[in-house]
Motif scaffolding. Structure first.
Motif, PDB file in Angstrom:
ATOM      1  N   HIS A 175     -13.511   6.645 -38.020  1.00  0.00           N
ATOM      2  CA  HIS A 175     -14.368   5.835 -37.141  1.00  0.00           C
ATOM      3  C   HIS A 175     -15.834   5.967 -37.534  1.00  0.00           C
ATOM      4  CE1 HIS A 175     -11.242   4.523 -34.350  1.00  0.00           C
ATOM      5  NE2 HIS A 175     -10.750   5.743 -34.418  1.00  0.00           N
ATOM      6  N   TYR A 178     -16.524   4.039 -40.779  1.00  0.00           N
ATOM      7  CA  TYR A 178     -16.537   2.601 -40.492  1.00  0.00           C
ATOM      8  C   TYR A 178     -17.868   2.202 -39.851  1.00  0.00           C
ATOM      9  CZ  TYR A 178     -14.768  -1.901 -38.741  1.00  0.00           C
ATOM     10  OH  TYR A 178     -14.572  -3.230 -38.468  1.00  0.00           O
ATOM     11  N   HIS A 179     -18.330   3.012 -38.921  1.00  0.00           N
ATOM     12  CA  HIS A 179     -19.600   2.730 -38.232  1.00  0.00           C
ATOM     13  C   HIS A 179     -20.796   2.879 -39.176  1.00  0.00           C
ATOM     14  CE1 HIS A 179     -22.738   2.772 -35.192  1.00  0.00           C
ATOM     15  NE2 HIS A 179     -23.132   3.947 -35.662  1.00  0.00           N
ATOM     16  N   LYS A 183     -19.270  -1.245 -40.973  1.00  0.00           N
ATOM     17  CA  LYS A 183     -17.924  -1.828 -40.895  1.00  0.00           C
ATOM     18  C   LYS A 183     -17.386  -2.265 -42.260  1.00  0.00           C
ATOM     19  CE  LYS A 183     -18.761  -3.422 -36.191  1.00  0.00           C
ATOM     20  NZ  LYS A 183     -18.728  -4.569 -35.268  1.00  0.00           N
TER      21      LYS A 183
END
Length: 199
Positions: A175, A178-179, A183
């Motif tokens: 996560h 991705y952040h 993305k």
């Protein structure tokens, strides 16, 4: 030209051909190997400092020529470079957040890393035929565990204790990657053993 400054140098790679390590995959297999560090090498090369290494190669039945094999092995090595970079990004970000906290936070953050690796390209044989291209990787000791699969950003099994903590941390890292990448990217298919892991 000094090839060491370019990240290239000569090693004496010894592979125990015919002694497979683990189960062969669809395209690759690995064999135990040794690559003594050249005594005059003045740069840090983690794969040559590893206690035990394996040499991955494309299976003989795979119908790739040497150019295609080199391309695929370079892609594998590039994935490991990205793996190291993305995990380092997570640890760097966490350290910066912990630094600005007003009070210490007691978190059980696993210390993990990808295996040391290197790409070994053969010198041409005396008869002019190409040799085998190997991706050298540090041997992963202990019980091999798949922490996170490719299909779900959740622990792969019903882990408990330390294994659950590692699996949940790796999902958190997905996560975070991705952040922090806007993305664009995150690592998947985390597997290995503590304290080392690979993807």
């Amino acid at each position: 030209e000094d090839l060491i400054t370019k990240g290239h140098f000569m090693i004496d790679l010894r592979v125990r051909t015919g002694f497979r390590v683990g189960t062969a995959g669809a395209f690759k297999c690995c064999e135990p190997a040794a690559a003594p560090k050249p005594p005059d090498l003045q740069v840090d090369v983690p794969i040559l400092d590893a206690k035990d290494i394996v040499a991955k190669k494309w299976k003989e039945a795979t119908e790739f020529n040497e150019i295609e094999t080199l391309r695929f092995m370079c892609q594998e090595a590039n994935c490991l470079v990205w793996g190291h970079a993305l995990m380092n990004m997570c640890y760097t970000y966490m350290a910066s957040v912990m630094e600005v906290k007003l009070k210490p936070v007691d978190l059980n953050i696993p210390t993990l890393r990808f295996v040391a690796f290197g790409l070994a390209l053969p010198m041409q044989n005396e008869n002019g035929s190409p040799g085998t291209i190997y991706l050298l990787e540090e041997t992963i000791p202990g019980t091999f565990i798949k922490y996170v699969t490719n299909s779900l950003a959740a622990p792969a099994s019903a882990f408990r204790g330390k294994k659950l903590n590692i699996a949940q941390f790796l999902c958190f890292c997905q996560h975070l990657q991705y952040h922090l990448s806007g993305k664009q990217i995150f690592l998947s298919d985390f597997q290995g053993s503590s304290p080392n892991f690979r993807s």
